[in-house]
Structures are given as C-alpha cells and as structure tokens.
Design a protein around this motif. Structure first.
Motif, PDB file in Angstrom:
ATOM      1  N   VAL A   1       0.824  -1.171   0.118  1.00 25.73           N
ATOM      2  CA  VAL A   1      -0.005  -0.196  -0.015  1.00 25.73           C
ATOM      3  C   VAL A   1       0.700   1.391   0.036  1.00 25.73           C
TER       4      VAL A   1
ATOM      5  N   LEU B   1      -2.156  -1.293  -4.100  1.00 24.51           N
ATOM      6  CA  LEU B   1      -3.109  -0.190  -3.640  1.00 24.51           C
ATOM      7  C   LEU B   1      -2.537   0.988  -3.257  1.00 24.51           C
TER       8      LEU B   1
ATOM      9  N   THR C   1      -3.283  -1.676 -10.345  1.00 25.56           N
ATOM     10  CA  THR C   1      -3.255  -0.976  -9.080  1.00 25.56           C
ATOM     11  C   THR C   1      -4.624  -0.189  -8.663  1.00 25.56           C
ATOM     12  N   ALA C   2      -5.199  -0.819  -7.647  1.00 27.29           N
ATOM     13  CA  ALA C   2      -6.309  -0.153  -7.153  1.00 27.29           C
ATOM     14  C   ALA C   2      -6.100   1.136  -6.600  1.00 27.29           C
TER      15      ALA C   2
ATOM     16  N   ALA D   1     -10.059  -4.099  -0.856  1.00 21.54           N
ATOM     17  CA  ALA D   1      -9.046  -4.304  -2.079  1.00 21.54           C
ATOM     18  C   ALA D   1      -8.124  -5.645  -2.097  1.00 21.54           C
TER      19      ALA D   1
ATOM     20  N   HIS E   1      -7.716  -8.298  -5.023  1.00 25.28           N
ATOM     21  CA  HIS E   1      -6.342  -8.505  -5.568  1.00 25.28           C
ATOM     22  C   HIS E   1      -6.230 -10.028  -5.827  1.00 25.28           C
TER      23      HIS E   1
END
Length: 455
Positions: A8, A52, A79-80, A121, A125
């Motif tokens: 992250v 993320l 990528t979120a 998230a 993934h």
C-alpha cells in the motif's frame, strides 16, 4: 516481489494523516509506504509496485489526486486506488469513480472504515491473481480461451500470447479470414492484468467513415443531426480493459491520422465536445491483408503501423495446421450436438481423411460451419465421406492422389493416437476426465481407444 504480496502507498500532503494511516494499516498489508505528493508517488512507482494507493484529492504540487488516479490507470492498471475526499464533496467522489477509482473515503477519516476498504481491495487483488493462475493453467493444457491447437505452429502462437499478455504492449494479429484472430485478441485480454475489465471489439471494415469517429471517440448531445444524447465511444467503453480494432487496414487516411494521434498522446475529444479525455485502454488490432504492401502502395501509414505492430502475432491458416483438424472436428461435433440436442456423432476415417485434405479457404470458420451442417442435416450417428459437401470431396481428391491419401490417413491416425495417449497420461488414465479434456463423449473416447489399441 511475490505475486501474493500486497503493498500500500499512502499519498497525502499532511504528515499527521500519512503517519497515522501508515501505523493504522501496518497489520493490513505486507508493506506500507508514504509519499507527500503525486510526483513523489509516481517516482516511487519507478522503483517498485503497489497493489493499492490511498490518495487525497487535494495534494500539494502540480498534480491532484484525480490526475494521479488517471495516470496510474494508464501505467499501472492493475493497481487499485482509493481516493480521500473532503466531507460532502459528492461531485468529486463521482469524478473519482468515473476515472476508475476502486472506492472513495470521505473526511474526517474513520480508521476502521479505511481498514475495511483495504481488506476489500486485498480480497479483490487475491481473486484477480487466482483468476490469472487459473487462466494460465488452462493455457498450459494446450488450450487458451476457446482456441484449440496441438501443432507446432499453434503452440508457437500460444507461447506468444502468454508472453505478451502480461505486458501493456500493443499487438497486431495478422492472418487469413476465418483463422480466429478475435479469439486470439480475447485470449491476450483474458490472460492480462486487464482480464477483469471490458473487452470491446469494433470492426473498422464495416464502419462508414462518417460514423467511425463517433464510434471510436463518442459524441456530445446535439453534435450532429440525430445525436439526441451524449454517447461514449469505444475508447471510453473499453476503459481499464482492451480495445480490439478488427480490419484496421480498412480505415481511411483521415481515420488513420485520428487514431495515430490518440495512440501518441493517450487522449481524445468526443465529437462536438471540448473536454480532453484519457484513453486508459490496451490496443489489439487485426488484419487479413499484407500491411507492408499497403505501406508501399501508400494506402496505410507507416508510422501508424509501427505504433500498432509492437508485438506481431501471425496466425497460421488451417492448411498450415492440418494435424489439428481431427481435434477441431471432435470439438465442434460435441459443441453442436449439445447445442442442437443431437446424439453425439462420429466421423468415419474416410470422411476425416477428406476433411484433412480439403483446401479450407475459409479456415476454421468454414470447418466449423461444415461440422454444424453435418450435425443438423444428417441423422446417422456416423458421418460418411459421401455425406460431406461435394466441394470438399473434389478438393480432397484433387489434392491427394491415392498413395498420398494413404500417407495422409496414417498421419491423421497417428495424430489422434498421440493426442489421446497424451491426454490419458495427463488424466492418470481416468476415461471420463480424459474425454472432458479432449472435448469428446466417453463413448467416442472408447471407440477411438479400441480402434487404436489403447488401454
């Protein structure tokens, strides 16, 4: 980094928020890092990868959170991005979701809510990775999506698909009509990180030039006669996924210029509009013509060709992969017998020999149509040579003198025997699983095994 890792990146210009989120999310990710602005975040992506990003809309520097979201959508679509918005700014939240945000969180931040969004998230993934692994296992079995082929030429195509799918490179697929170019484009999409996104196909050869610009880029309400509402084009519809441009060599000179401009800039404007939009798509194109010949004739732009042809995939004609015909025939027989409610049919050795020897100018599409016709029009369980279309019988007899026909029949039998043996070994001699793997009925498998002395 292992594919199961979940990292992250927190992007916020307030140090207290950065440090607070980093501490609060330490147990939710394998790695948590921070950046003070969008420019620093993009620099970090040059050195590493994050699954993320949590970014505030308002950031110090020249790039805000929405623009960061758009740029990451183009360079790192896997990528979120979760966007942090000021309390009550519904319009900003809507803009973020339209730009491809995974979700948004309003201020003041609730750490428990942030943790829930991060877990969501992470689950997304993990599911995407699981789907990619499943697709890869299917590809290793000699089949990608709905494409079958055991011959060396098709195995080479499968290898190219696997190699290019994990990248963002543009792909141009060349081959005769009916060879399955759209199936290959779909396979590239399915095996890619964009596989969960949309796959939009447009046939440029069937599109009048007057409508092509609107079809590709969309139009605003009232931009021309009949434009009663705003309409997104194919580039917008395919956002986050793949745009397949079939018969790309049929475009006019003007349309070629328009497409080249989008490929170079990554941006476009709807017909009748003023807003500059980003094209977050991967381009896969296809043609059945010799592009080099068209370039020499001046009917296709060389610079556009180089933009589209970063990764070329050449699809063999059915004549170049005759050893796959028995496998394809069995597959189509099962498909159409199931589809039309017919009992499973078989092809006599002589009929299979004719199918293998035919010229097949329409390639796999023609073979598919012939098999469907046989399934629908013949009531016998066994389809004989004389029941095949007359033009195929004539082609086979003209292509294969008696001595050659015998050799060809032996080649067909050898191919079938080897394919069945390999499938039996892969399924630990479990006949039902072997039949499923080959796409035939258990009865057909028993018949083939008995015929070839396989036990």
């Amino acid at each position: 980094m292992k594919t199961s890792d979940f990292s992250v990146l927190i992007v916020d210009d307030e140090p207290n928020i950065r440090s607070g989120l980093a501490k609060g999310l330490a147990g939710e990710a394998d790695r948590v890092e921070t950046a003070s602005d969008a420019e620093a975040a993009l620099d970090k992506f040059e050195q590493s990868t994050y699954q993320l990003v949590i970014a505030d809309v308002r950031l110090g520097g020249k790039i805000d959170g929405i623009e960061l979201l758009r740029q990451l959508g183009q360079t790192h679509p896997q990528t979120a991005v979760i966007v942090i918005t000021a309390h009550g700014t519904v319009e900003t939240a809507v803009d973020a979701m339209r730009a491809g945000a995974f979700d948004f969180i309003s201020k003041p931040l609730d750490l428990n809510l942030v943790r829930q969004q991060v877990r969501k998230a992470r689950q997304h993934h993990a599911l995407r990775i699981e789907n990619q692994q499943l697709r890869s296992r299917l590809a290793d079995a000699g089949q990608i999506s709905n494409i079958l082929g055991t011959c060396a030429a098709m195995q080479d195509v499968f290898h190219q698909i696997r190699q290019v799918a994990t990248t963002e490179a543009t792909v141009m697929i060349q081959g005769e009509s009916g060879t399955g170019k759209e199936l290959i484009a779909r396979a590239v999409h399915d095996l890619s990180p964009r596989g969960d996104g949309p796959f939009v196909a447009v046939n440029l050869g069937a599109m009048p030039e007057s409508l092509l610009e609107s079809e590709l880029f969309g139009h605003e309400k009232g931009s021309f006669s009949g434009a009663s509402r705003q309409k997104p084009g194919c580039f917008e519809q395919a956002s986050g996924g793949t745009l397949f441009l079939d018969e790309v060599t049929e475009m006019s000179a003007k349309s070629q210029v328009d497409l080249l401009r989008v490929l170079e800039s990554g941006q476009f404007i709807r017909v009748g509009g003023e807003q500059l939009l980003s094209a977050n798509v991967r381009i896969v194109s296809a043609t059945n013509k010799s592009v080099q010949a068209m370039i020499e004739e001046g009917t296709f732009r060389e610079d556009l060709f180089y933009r589209l042809n970063v990764i070329p995939i050449e699809v063999p004609s059915l004549r170049q992969r005759r050893e796959d015909i028995p496998l394809l025939v069995e597959h189509f027989l099962k498909h159409f017998c199931d589809r039309h409610g017919r009992p499973m049919k078989q092809i006599s050795p002589e009929a299979m020999q004719t199918l293998v020897a035919a010229k097949w100018p329409g390639n796999v599409r023609q073979l598919r149509n012939v098999v469907e016709r046989m399934v629908v029009t013949h009531t016998d369980d066994l389809i004989h040579d004389h029941q095949l279309p007359q033009e195929l019988q004539l082609q086979a007899s003209s292509n294969a003198p008696s001595a050659t026909a015998c050799t060809l029949a032996e080649a067909v039998e050898r191919c079938e025997r080897e394919t069945i043996s390999a499938a039996m070994a892969a399924c630990d001699c479990h006949r039902e699983n072997t039949a499923k793997r080959l796409g035939v009925s258990v009865r057909t498998l028993h018949y083939k095994m008995s015929r070839y002395g396989l036990h």
